[in-house]
Each structure stands twice: as structure tokens, then as C-alpha cells.
Design an enzyme around this catalytic site. Structure first.
Site, PDB file in Angstrom:
ATOM      1  N   SER A   1      18.995 -12.071  16.292  1.00 36.19           N
ATOM      2  CA  SER A   1      18.973 -11.959  14.607  1.00 36.19           C
ATOM      3  C   SER A   1      18.684 -13.572  14.279  1.00 36.19           C
ATOM      4  O   SER A   1      18.801 -13.723  13.238  1.00 36.19           O
ATOM      5  CB  SER A   1      20.387 -11.646  13.936  1.00 36.19           C
ATOM      6  OG  SER A   1      21.319 -12.456  14.625  1.00 36.19           O
TER       7      SER A   1
ATOM      8  N   ASN B   1      32.376 -12.920  15.915  1.00 36.51           N
ATOM      9  CA  ASN B   1      32.797 -11.754  14.952  1.00 36.51           C
ATOM     10  C   ASN B   1      33.448 -12.436  13.697  1.00 36.51           C
ATOM     11  O   ASN B   1      33.034 -12.137  12.555  1.00 36.51           O
ATOM     12  CB  ASN B   1      33.766 -10.812  15.602  1.00 36.51           C
ATOM     13  CG  ASN B   1      33.106 -10.295  16.786  1.00 36.51           C
ATOM     14  OD1 ASN B   1      32.070 -10.422  17.035  1.00 36.51           O
ATOM     15  ND2 ASN B   1      34.077  -9.570  17.617  1.00 36.51           N
TER      16      ASN B   1
ATOM     17  N   THR C   1      15.363   9.655 -28.975  1.00 35.06           N
ATOM     18  CA  THR C   1      16.062  10.442 -27.917  1.00 35.06           C
ATOM     19  C   THR C   1      15.129  11.392 -27.414  1.00 35.06           C
ATOM     20  O   THR C   1      14.283  11.865 -28.055  1.00 35.06           O
ATOM     21  CB  THR C   1      17.433  11.393 -28.338  1.00 35.06           C
ATOM     22  OG1 THR C   1      16.953  12.152 -29.523  1.00 35.06           O
ATOM     23  CG2 THR C   1      18.310  10.325 -29.250  1.00 35.06           C
ATOM     24  N   HIS C   2      15.090  11.562 -26.266  1.00 34.13           N
ATOM     25  CA  HIS C   2      14.405  12.333 -25.515  1.00 34.13           C
ATOM     26  C   HIS C   2      12.634  12.030 -25.709  1.00 34.13           C
ATOM     27  O   HIS C   2      11.767  12.773 -25.358  1.00 34.13           O
ATOM     28  CB  HIS C   2      14.100  13.885 -25.769  1.00 34.13           C
ATOM     29  CG  HIS C   2      15.506  14.512 -25.921  1.00 34.13           C
ATOM     30  ND1 HIS C   2      15.897  14.843 -24.744  1.00 34.13           N
ATOM     31  CD2 HIS C   2      16.374  14.631 -26.736  1.00 34.13           C
ATOM     32  CE1 HIS C   2      17.150  15.452 -25.177  1.00 34.13           C
ATOM     33  NE2 HIS C   2      17.655  15.113 -26.299  1.00 34.13           N
TER      34      HIS C   2
ATOM     35  N   SER D   1      -7.148  -6.604 -15.877  1.00 37.51           N
ATOM     36  CA  SER D   1      -7.582  -5.534 -14.874  1.00 37.51           C
ATOM     37  C   SER D   1      -8.950  -6.243 -14.297  1.00 37.51           C
ATOM     38  O   SER D   1      -9.419  -6.997 -14.759  1.00 37.51           O
ATOM     39  CB  SER D   1      -8.067  -4.391 -15.740  1.00 37.51           C
ATOM     40  OG  SER D   1      -9.025  -3.531 -14.737  1.00 37.51           O
TER      41      SER D   1
ATOM     42  N   LYS E   1      -8.171  -5.106 -21.095  1.00 34.98           N
ATOM     43  CA  LYS E   1      -6.943  -4.771 -20.678  1.00 34.98           C
ATOM     44  C   LYS E   1      -5.783  -6.077 -20.672  1.00 34.98           C
ATOM     45  O   LYS E   1      -6.235  -7.120 -20.087  1.00 34.98           O
ATOM     46  CB  LYS E   1      -6.695  -4.063 -19.063  1.00 34.98           C
ATOM     47  CG  LYS E   1      -7.495  -2.829 -19.042  1.00 34.98           C
ATOM     48  CD  LYS E   1      -6.753  -1.909 -19.748  1.00 34.98           C
ATOM     49  CE  LYS E   1      -5.835  -1.247 -18.377  1.00 34.98           C
ATOM     50  NZ  LYS E   1      -4.996  -0.045 -19.027  1.00 34.98           N
TER      51      LYS E   1
ATOM     52  N   ASN F   1      -1.815  -5.647 -19.328  1.00 31.56           N
ATOM     53  CA  ASN F   1      -0.960  -4.768 -18.629  1.00 31.56           C
ATOM     54  C   ASN F   1       0.477  -5.263 -18.634  1.00 31.56           C
ATOM     55  O   ASN F   1       0.415  -6.704 -18.220  1.00 31.56           O
ATOM     56  CB  ASN F   1      -1.432  -4.210 -17.406  1.00 31.56           C
ATOM     57  CG  ASN F   1      -2.792  -3.567 -17.586  1.00 31.56           C
ATOM     58  OD1 ASN F   1      -2.836  -2.780 -18.515  1.00 31.56           O
ATOM     59  ND2 ASN F   1      -3.628  -3.607 -16.579  1.00 31.56           N
TER      60      ASN F   1
ATOM     61  N   GLU G   1       6.735  -3.661 -14.867  1.00 29.38           N
ATOM     62  CA  GLU G   1       6.792  -2.381 -14.030  1.00 29.38           C
ATOM     63  C   GLU G   1       7.167  -2.761 -12.693  1.00 29.38           C
ATOM     64  O   GLU G   1       7.928  -1.906 -12.140  1.00 29.38           O
ATOM     65  CB  GLU G   1       5.030  -1.914 -13.803  1.00 29.38           C
ATOM     66  CG  GLU G   1       4.657  -1.373 -15.058  1.00 29.38           C
ATOM     67  CD  GLU G   1       3.023  -1.570 -15.254  1.00 29.38           C
ATOM     68  OE1 GLU G   1       2.390  -0.662 -16.151  1.00 29.38           O
ATOM     69  OE2 GLU G   1       2.397  -2.030 -14.483  1.00 29.38           O
TER      70      GLU G   1
ATOM     71  N   TYR H   1      34.311  -4.957  15.833  1.00 26.34           N
ATOM     72  CA  TYR H   1      32.775  -5.697  15.736  1.00 26.34           C
ATOM     73  C   TYR H   1      31.910  -4.447  16.394  1.00 26.34           C
ATOM     74  O   TYR H   1      32.209  -4.265  17.612  1.00 26.34           O
ATOM     75  CB  TYR H   1      32.559  -7.022  16.040  1.00 26.34           C
ATOM     76  CG  TYR H   1      31.139  -7.370  15.965  1.00 26.34           C
ATOM     77  CD1 TYR H   1      30.765  -7.849  14.738  1.00 26.34           C
ATOM     78  CD2 TYR H   1      30.435  -7.283  16.966  1.00 26.34           C
ATOM     79  CE1 TYR H   1      29.394  -8.242  14.482  1.00 26.34           C
ATOM     80  CE2 TYR H   1      29.057  -7.672  16.850  1.00 26.34           C
ATOM     81  CZ  TYR H   1      28.440  -8.043  15.443  1.00 26.34           C
ATOM     82  OH  TYR H   1      27.289  -8.460  15.615  1.00 26.34           O
TER      83      TYR H   1
ATOM     84  N   GLN I   1      24.866  -6.289  12.531  1.00 26.01           N
ATOM     85  CA  GLN I   1      23.814  -7.224  12.306  1.00 26.01           C
ATOM     86  C   GLN I   1      22.664  -6.610  11.495  1.00 26.01           C
ATOM     87  O   GLN I   1      22.005  -7.520  10.748  1.00 26.01           O
ATOM     88  CB  GLN I   1      23.444  -7.286  13.771  1.00 26.01           C
ATOM     89  CG  GLN I   1      22.161  -8.480  13.812  1.00 26.01           C
ATOM     90  CD  GLN I   1      21.802  -9.076  15.426  1.00 26.01           C
ATOM     91  OE1 GLN I   1      22.804  -9.501  15.811  1.00 26.01           O
ATOM     92  NE2 GLN I   1      20.780  -8.691  15.766  1.00 26.01           N
TER      93      GLN I   1
HETATM   94  N1  ARG Z   1      24.301 -11.922  15.165  1.00 18.97           N
HETATM   95  C1  ARG Z   1      25.491 -11.145  15.185  1.00 18.97           C
HETATM   96  C2  ARG Z   1      25.646 -10.436  13.705  1.00 18.97           C
HETATM   97  O1  ARG Z   1      24.956 -10.735  12.857  1.00 18.97           O
HETATM   98  C3  ARG Z   1      26.677 -12.083  15.121  1.00 18.97           C
HETATM   99  C4  ARG Z   1      27.640 -11.608  15.795  1.00 18.97           C
HETATM  100  C5  ARG Z   1      27.704 -11.074  17.248  1.00 18.97           C
HETATM  101  N2  ARG Z   1      28.829 -11.024  17.857  1.00 18.97           N
HETATM  102  C6  ARG Z   1      28.854 -10.120  18.990  1.00 18.97           C
HETATM  103  N3  ARG Z   1      30.143  -9.959  19.542  1.00 18.97           N
HETATM  104  N4  ARG Z   1      27.879  -9.837  19.628  1.00 18.97           N
HETATM  105  O2  ARG Z   1      26.195  -9.591  13.553  1.00 18.97           O
END
Ligand code: ARG
Length: 481
Positions: free
Chosen positions: A24, A107, A152-153, A272, A278, A280, A285, A312, A317
Site C-alpha cells: 500500500s 495494526n 413540485t414534480h 462547446s 454555448k 454550459n 453537472e 486485523y 488496506q
Molecule cells: N498497510 C496496512 C493497511 O493499510 C497496514 C497494516 C498492516 N498490518 C498487518 N498486520 N499486515 O492496513
């Protein structure tokens, strides 16, 4: 196991073909600064508790400053930002750097980092919401008496004012703000010290760490502390609600701009590539579409979290980025909507002309008859009959004869009926609490301004308490490093 073997062990478990899938690190850039702060607070506490000696703490804290200055980009490879920062600290300090991870786990660490970062993001979202509310109140004040058709509507319904319409969205956004502030409150708790899920034999001071990081307290149960992601779905639900409110406002303004009632400032419009004439309402949107992002985030999150066992699991993640995406999108949408509202031009003559179109004063005429002794349902029937043949005084008079058996002036004098047929008089007559009449609007404007002030103060207080914690942490760190 020696430190050397430990590195090898880590490599063995995350160095294979799934390395990227497991990591991550890229997404964790968002919590890089949070992790540095969390590491600092933890190390300060470890030193204060005598769990690491002051010299080691000093070395680790100095290394963390180097890591911070070099930035996320410069981190060594790792499964995530927590592992990478630890590796960088160990590279700087040597094996003693590994003492940083005493009495904690990734964790509790990751859960703390997410909460730490999300707090700021929630405050940004709330501030964008406040700016939008401020724009709505300012424009509502300015256009408190600007006649407008109400629908309304999407069919012409009753005359109202631009101010009353705008304030209706401010009120909805005030509740979105309250939900975000609620989410903030429950986000602002520290999991740190829970370790993996079952506490630690070290004599940690969880309250101290929470204080140093500006949290309002700790999540006491260690298993709950690392497992809990309800703060994520609560925040994202509040953001999805905000995005939904903004989408309604955006839709109304798109429709109104289509009808020539409002013109967006050039900064909030697009043109546009082929049709030269145009202009817009693209920003609106896009703001309308952000509800899709936020709702996707909410359903992604809830689906990921559903049925997860304690304590955990790596699924978590993939839960986190939903929150970042939702908070960014919803904040941008509120921000842009605020700018569009603040700078739009309301076309008063078009609005006044449209306010009475489609016999929008019909209800007022029925109300008038009902206040002169005719049962409301009978009056409704009579005005409906008139609506089919002209919707003017003569049509009403004829309908009175046919439905009520007497001419109209047997019930109410002509001047009162003519007044009820006038859109401005119609608005002025609806002075019940919360109505569009000027007196009722004055009360609502004052209440909205007060609510806005109170919410601003709440956000200021939150910012101040976070800033104070940052300062305290910095001065504690300076004691060592
Ligand atoms: N990268 C992990 C997350 O975002 C961090 C915790 C990882 N902990 C583990 N016991 N593998 O959740």
C-alpha cells in the site's frame, strides 16, 4: 532471531510476484505525515515511560526528522509506509532504530494514522460546506424578496422567492455539517497502544500518546481499537449525504439556468468545441455527479467491511482509499458549488414573469376562500374548475357560480381575490414560520447566520486543538532531538 535474519524473513514474505498487490506504499503517501507524527508521539511516550532510553529516543526522533524532510518519495521500498519508515529509521540509527516498534503493531499504527489524517480532511470538507452555506445565506439575504416560481414534480406550483429556495439548501447543508462534525468526533479517538489487538506487556501510557496527537481520548478495548473502521463508513456516509445535497442544488441550478432564471459566472461555465454560442453549466453537472463517487465509496467500504472477523485483516488496506476518494470528491463538489452560488446572477425579470405562470396562485385563492367559510376541499374543487377556463377573476367567478352556487363576491370581495392572484402578494401572505414572506424569511436568515457562526466556532476549536497538540508534540520532540 538476529536483525539480519529478520530482514531476510520480511523479504521472504513479501518479495514475491504478489509484492505490488500486497503493497500500500503508494496509496500511503496520504498518511506519510500522519505516520511520522504517530511515530514521534509513540517514541516520546516510550522514553517518558522508560521503555526506551533517552539517547535511543533522541536518535530515533532525529532520524524521523530526516525521513520527514526527505519525504515519502525518498522512502525505501516496503510493504507499506509504516514498514518503509521503520526501515529508513533503522538505516539511519542502526539496530536500535528497531526499538521504535516496541509495544505497538502496524495494526494500531495504521488505524491511528488514518484517523489522524481523516480528521484534517473532514475539517476541510466541513469548511467547504460552511463556505457553501455562507454563499447561500448571503445570496438568500440579497434575494429575500426576489420572486421566483416554485416547483413540485418540476411543474409550476406556487410563487416563492430565490432567497427562500436558497435557504432551503442551506438548512439541508447545516444537517450535513452536523453529521460531519459527529463523524469527526468519533474519528478523533486514538487506537495506539492496542498493539496487534491484545495489548502489550509494556507499561504504555495510551492517554499520553492520544494527547500528543490531539485525540480526544483512546479506544479502550484493544481488539476494538484495531478492528474498528466504523469511523470510516460513518464519515463516508456523512460525505455521501453532503454530496447528495449538493447534487440536488446543482440539478436545480442546471434547470434554472436552462430556463434563463440564473446565469453562472464565466468561471463556472464551459463552452462547446463546436457550437460557438454555448455556455454550459459544466461545473454544476460535475458537482451533481460527485454523488456517484461518494456513494460508490460508501458501498465499497460497507461491502469490504461486511463479515470481516476480528481483529486485523488485510482487507482493511483496501477499505481506506474509499474514504480518501469520497472526502476529496465531496469537498471539491461543495467548494465548486459554493463558488458557483456566490457568483451567479439571478435574472429578476425572468423570474418574476415565471413566478405567476401556470396559475401558481391557485392555492392562495383556495386558501382565501377557505378562510372565508368555504371548506378547503370545496374551494380546491372550485379553483380547479376555474383553472381549466382562464384562471382569472372571471373564470373564478364563473366557477363559484357553478360549484358553490353563488357569485364569488358573495364569499370574498374582489380586491382580496385580485391580491391573491398576484404572485408578490401570494408570497407575502405566506408568513407562517418557515414560509417565504419577508418576516418569516428574516427569522430564518437570522437562525441560519447563528447556526453558521456556531459551526464555524466548532471547526475553529477543532483546528486550534489540533494545532496545540502539534506544538506540544514538537516541543516534546525538541527535548530529545
Ligand atoms: N498497510 C496496512 C493497511 O493499510 C497496514 C497494516 C498492516 N498490518 C498487518 N498486520 N499486515 O492496513
Amino acid at each position: 532471531m538476529s536483525d539480519g535474519e529478520d530482514v531476510v524473513r520480511r523479504e521472504r514474505f513479501s518479495g514475491g510476484p504478489a509484492r505490488e498487490f500486497l503493497s500500500s506504499l503508494a496509496a500511503d503517501e496520504r498518511i506519510f505525515e500522519a505516520d511520522v507524527a504517530v511515530d514521534r508521539a509513540h517514541v516520546v511516550m516510550l522514553a517518558e515511560q522508560g521503555i526506551v532510553d533517552d539517547e535511543t529516543a533522541s536518535e530515533i526522533l532525529t532520524a524521523l526528522s530526516v525521513v520527514e524532510v526527505n519525504g515519502h518519495e525518498a522512502l525505501p521500498d516496503g510493504e507499506d509506509v509504516h514498514a518503509a519508515i521503520e526501515t529508513a529509521v533503522v538505516e539511519e540509527v542502526g539496530p536500535d532504530g528497531g526499538r521504535m516498534h516496541t509495544a505497538r503493531s502496524r495494526n494500531d499504527e495504521v488505524a491511528t494514522c488514518i484517523r489522524y489524517r481523516l480528521r484534517e480532511d473532514l475539517l476541510d470538507a466541513i469548511e467547504a460546506t460552511l463556505a457553501l452555506r455562507e454563499a447561500l445565506v448571503a445570496r438568500a439575504e440579497e434575494h429575500a424578496e426576489t420572486l421566483a416560481p416554485g416547483y413540485t414534480h418540476l411543474q409550476p406550483a406556487q410563487p416563492t422567492t430565490v432567497g427562500h429556495f436558497l435557504l432551503s439548501y442551506e438548512r439541508a447543508l447545516a444537517r450535513d455539517t452536523a453529521r460531519l462534525l459527529d463523524a469527526y468526533e468519533r474519528t478523533n479517538r486514538s487506537p495506539l497502544g492496542a498493539a496487534a489487538f491484545a495489548g502489550t506487556p509494556f507499561d504504555v501510557d495510551r492517554e499520553r500518546v492520544a494527547d500528543l496527537l490531539g485525540f480526544d481520548g483512546v479506544l479502550a478495548n484493544a481488539t476494538d481499537a484495531v478492528s474498528a473502521r466504523d469511523f470510516l463508513f460513518e464519515s463516508v456516509a456523512a460525505l455521501a449525504g453532503l454530496a447528495t445535497t449538493v447534487s440536488g442544488l446543482a440539478e436545480d441550478l442546471v434547470v434554472y439556468s436552462n430556463r434563463g432564471f440564473v446565469e453562472l459566472d464565466d468561471d463556472y461555465a464551459s463552452t462547446s468545441s463546436i457550437m460557438p454560442q454555448k455556455k454550459n453549466p459544466d461545473t454544476l453537472e460535475l458537482a451533481r455527479a460527485v454523488a456517484g463517487d461518494a456513494h460508490a465509496g460508501l458501498s465499497g467500504l460497507l461491502t469490504t467491511l461486511k463479515g470481516l472477523p476480528r481483529a486485523y485483516n488485510r482487507d482493511l488496506q483496501r477499505a481506506t482509499p474509499h474514504a480518501w476518494d469520497a472526502v476529496d470528491a465531496a469537498t471539491d463538489a461543495a467548494d465548486v458549488a459554493g463558488g458557483a452560488v456566490a457568483t451567479a446572477t439571478w435574472n429578476e425579470s425572468e423570474l418574476a414573469a415565471a413566478a405567476g405562470e401556470g396559475f401558481t396562485t391557485a392555492t392562495g385563492v383556495a386558501d382565501l376562500l377557505a378562510s372565508h367559510g368555504v371548506p378547503f376541499r370545496t374551494a380546491h374543487e372550485m379553483v380547479a374548475t376555474a383553472a381549466e377556463s382562464g384562471a382569472d377573476y372571471d373564470a373564478l367567478d364563473a366557477a363559484a357560480e357553478s360549484v358553490l352556487g353563488d357569485p364569488l363576491d358573495a364569499y370574498v370581495d374582489r380586491a382580496a381575490v385580485e391580491a391573491a392572484l398576484d404572485p408578490a402578494e401570494s408570497v407575502a401572505s405566506r408568513d407562517s414560520a418557515g414560509g417565504p414572506a419577508p418576516e418569516a424569511m428574516a427569522d430564518q436568515l437570522a437562525a441560519a447566520a447563528d447556526a453558521l457562526d456556531a459551526d464555524r466556532e466548532a471547526v475553529e476549536a477543532a483546528h486550534e486543538s489540533l494545532a496545540a497538540a502539534r506544538e506540544t508534540l514538537q516541543s516534546e520532540v525538541n527535548e530529545y532531538a
